[in-house]
Design a protein around this motif. Structure first.
Motif, PDB file in Angstrom:
ATOM      1  N   MET A  48     -32.904  86.173  45.124  1.00  0.00           N
ATOM      2  CA  MET A  48     -31.465  86.357  44.923  1.00  0.00           C
ATOM      3  C   MET A  48     -31.191  86.572  43.444  1.00  0.00           C
ATOM      4  N   SER A  49     -30.058  87.173  43.165  1.00  0.00           N
ATOM      5  CA  SER A  49     -29.647  87.299  41.769  1.00  0.00           C
ATOM      6  C   SER A  49     -29.414  85.887  41.224  1.00  0.00           C
ATOM      7  N   PRO A  50     -29.507  85.714  39.914  1.00  0.00           N
ATOM      8  CA  PRO A  50     -29.278  84.373  39.357  1.00  0.00           C
ATOM      9  C   PRO A  50     -27.928  83.770  39.745  1.00  0.00           C
ATOM     10  N   ALA A  51     -26.876  84.572  39.779  1.00  0.00           N
ATOM     11  CA  ALA A  51     -25.553  84.049  40.119  1.00  0.00           C
ATOM     12  C   ALA A  51     -25.509  83.565  41.569  1.00  0.00           C
ATOM     13  N   VAL A  52     -26.061  84.341  42.475  1.00  0.00           N
ATOM     14  CA  VAL A  52     -26.083  83.960  43.889  1.00  0.00           C
ATOM     15  C   VAL A  52     -27.003  82.752  44.087  1.00  0.00           C
ATOM     16  N   ALA A  53     -28.136  82.736  43.390  1.00  0.00           N
ATOM     17  CA  ALA A  53     -29.073  81.618  43.493  1.00  0.00           C
ATOM     18  C   ALA A  53     -28.418  80.318  43.015  1.00  0.00           C
ATOM     19  N   ARG A  54     -27.599  80.381  41.965  1.00  0.00           N
ATOM     20  CA  ARG A  54     -26.898  79.167  41.485  1.00  0.00           C
ATOM     21  C   ARG A  54     -26.011  78.590  42.571  1.00  0.00           C
ATOM     22  N   GLU A  55     -25.271  79.441  43.250  1.00  0.00           N
ATOM     23  CA  GLU A  55     -24.388  78.959  44.319  1.00  0.00           C
ATOM     24  C   GLU A  55     -25.197  78.378  45.473  1.00  0.00           C
ATOM     25  N   SER A  56     -26.279  79.023  45.819  1.00  0.00           N
ATOM     26  CA  SER A  56     -27.147  78.523  46.879  1.00  0.00           C
ATOM     27  C   SER A  56     -27.796  77.202  46.464  1.00  0.00           C
ATOM     28  N   PHE A  57     -28.169  77.090  45.199  1.00  0.00           N
ATOM     29  CA  PHE A  57     -28.783  75.877  44.670  1.00  0.00           C
ATOM     30  C   PHE A  57     -27.839  74.688  44.838  1.00  0.00           C
ATOM     31  N   LYS A  58     -26.570  74.901  44.561  1.00  0.00           N
ATOM     32  CA  LYS A  58     -25.576  73.824  44.693  1.00  0.00           C
ATOM     33  C   LYS A  58     -25.547  73.273  46.113  1.00  0.00           C
ATOM     34  N   ILE A  59     -25.713  74.139  47.088  1.00  0.00           N
ATOM     35  CA  ILE A  59     -25.673  73.739  48.498  1.00  0.00           C
ATOM     36  C   ILE A  59     -26.997  73.115  48.922  1.00  0.00           C
ATOM     37  N   ARG A  60     -28.105  73.724  48.527  1.00  0.00           N
ATOM     38  CA  ARG A  60     -29.428  73.280  48.982  1.00  0.00           C
ATOM     39  C   ARG A  60     -29.967  72.074  48.226  1.00  0.00           C
ATOM     40  N   PHE A  61     -29.527  71.878  46.987  1.00  0.00           N
ATOM     41  CA  PHE A  61     -30.020  70.782  46.155  1.00  0.00           C
ATOM     42  C   PHE A  61     -28.851  70.014  45.531  1.00  0.00           C
ATOM     43  N   PRO A  62     -27.967  69.449  46.347  1.00  0.00           N
ATOM     44  CA  PRO A  62     -26.799  68.777  45.768  1.00  0.00           C
ATOM     45  C   PRO A  62     -27.169  67.622  44.831  1.00  0.00           C
ATOM     46  N   GLU A  63     -28.300  66.971  45.093  1.00  0.00           N
ATOM     47  CA  GLU A  63     -28.719  65.857  44.249  1.00  0.00           C
ATOM     48  C   GLU A  63     -29.197  66.317  42.870  1.00  0.00           C
ATOM     49  N   ARG A  64     -29.448  67.600  42.713  1.00  0.00           N
ATOM     50  CA  ARG A  64     -29.914  68.149  41.431  1.00  0.00           C
ATOM     51  C   ARG A  64     -28.876  69.075  40.790  1.00  0.00           C
ATOM     52  N   ARG A  65     -27.669  68.989  41.258  1.00  0.00           N
ATOM     53  CA  ARG A  65     -26.609  69.876  40.772  1.00  0.00           C
ATOM     54  C   ARG A  65     -26.366  69.751  39.262  1.00  0.00           C
ATOM     55  N   ALA A  66     -26.588  68.558  38.722  1.00  0.00           N
ATOM     56  CA  ALA A  66     -26.376  68.352  37.283  1.00  0.00           C
ATOM     57  C   ALA A  66     -27.270  69.246  36.432  1.00  0.00           C
ATOM     58  N   LEU A  67     -28.384  69.701  36.997  1.00  0.00           N
ATOM     59  CA  LEU A  67     -29.281  70.590  36.254  1.00  0.00           C
ATOM     60  C   LEU A  67     -28.615  71.928  35.923  1.00  0.00           C
ATOM     61  N   LEU A  68     -27.562  72.259  36.651  1.00  0.00           N
ATOM     62  CA  LEU A  68     -26.862  73.532  36.428  1.00  0.00           C
ATOM     63  C   LEU A  68     -25.877  73.493  35.266  1.00  0.00           C
ATOM     64  N   LEU A  69     -25.528  72.302  34.806  1.00  0.00           N
ATOM     65  CA  LEU A  69     -24.490  72.189  33.775  1.00  0.00           C
ATOM     66  C   LEU A  69     -24.739  73.060  32.543  1.00  0.00           C
ATOM     67  N   PRO A  70     -25.963  73.087  31.994  1.00  0.00           N
ATOM     68  CA  PRO A  70     -26.144  73.960  30.822  1.00  0.00           C
ATOM     69  C   PRO A  70     -25.823  75.429  31.111  1.00  0.00           C
ATOM     70  N   LEU A  71     -26.129  75.900  32.315  1.00  0.00           N
ATOM     71  CA  LEU A  71     -25.815  77.296  32.664  1.00  0.00           C
ATOM     72  C   LEU A  71     -24.315  77.491  32.840  1.00  0.00           C
ATOM     73  N   GLU A  72     -23.687  76.553  33.533  1.00  0.00           N
ATOM     74  CA  GLU A  72     -22.253  76.691  33.796  1.00  0.00           C
ATOM     75  C   GLU A  72     -21.430  76.593  32.513  1.00  0.00           C
ATOM     76  N   GLU A  73     -21.912  75.768  31.576  1.00  0.00           N
ATOM     77  CA  GLU A  73     -21.199  75.600  30.312  1.00  0.00           C
ATOM     78  C   GLU A  73     -21.762  76.491  29.209  1.00  0.00           C
TER      79      GLU A  73
END
Length: 95
Positions: A48-73
């Motif tokens: 998947m594209s990085p943007a789509v993968a980020r959204e999928s990651f949030k759903i598939r790995f909710p316990e690791r969602r904090a790992l996305l903060l550097p990308l989102e910010e």
């Protein structure tokens, strides 16, 4: 769809590319993005594209969602490096 085996060449290539990016100055955000794509690929078998993968990651790995903060910010440096290294360790533990 079945999970992709850890020996899958695409998965391993994504991990290797992310490791190389982590060695580059200011490559943390790109490495983290690649690792998120790799994590979702391992779960779904689909690239998947990085943007789509980020959204999928949030759903598939909710316990690791904090790992996305550097990308989102869009915060590189140490926060992104720490997230990328943690995700890389997690993904390699499944090999």
């Amino acid at each position: 769809m079945d999970k992709v085996g850890a020996s899958d060449g695409v998965f391993r290539n994504l991990l290797e590319m992310a490791e190389r990016k982590l060695e580059e100055p200011s490559g943390e955000l790109e490495a983290l993005s690649m690792l998120i794509v790799a994590a979702v690929y391992r779960e779904t078998g689909r690239l998947m594209s990085p943007a789509v993968a980020r959204e999928s990651f949030k759903i598939r790995f909710p316990e690791r969602r904090a790992l996305l903060l550097p990308l989102e910010e869009e915060v590189g440096g140490e926060p992104a490096r720490e997230s990328a290294e943690e995700l890389l360790r997690y993904l390699k533990s499944g090999l």
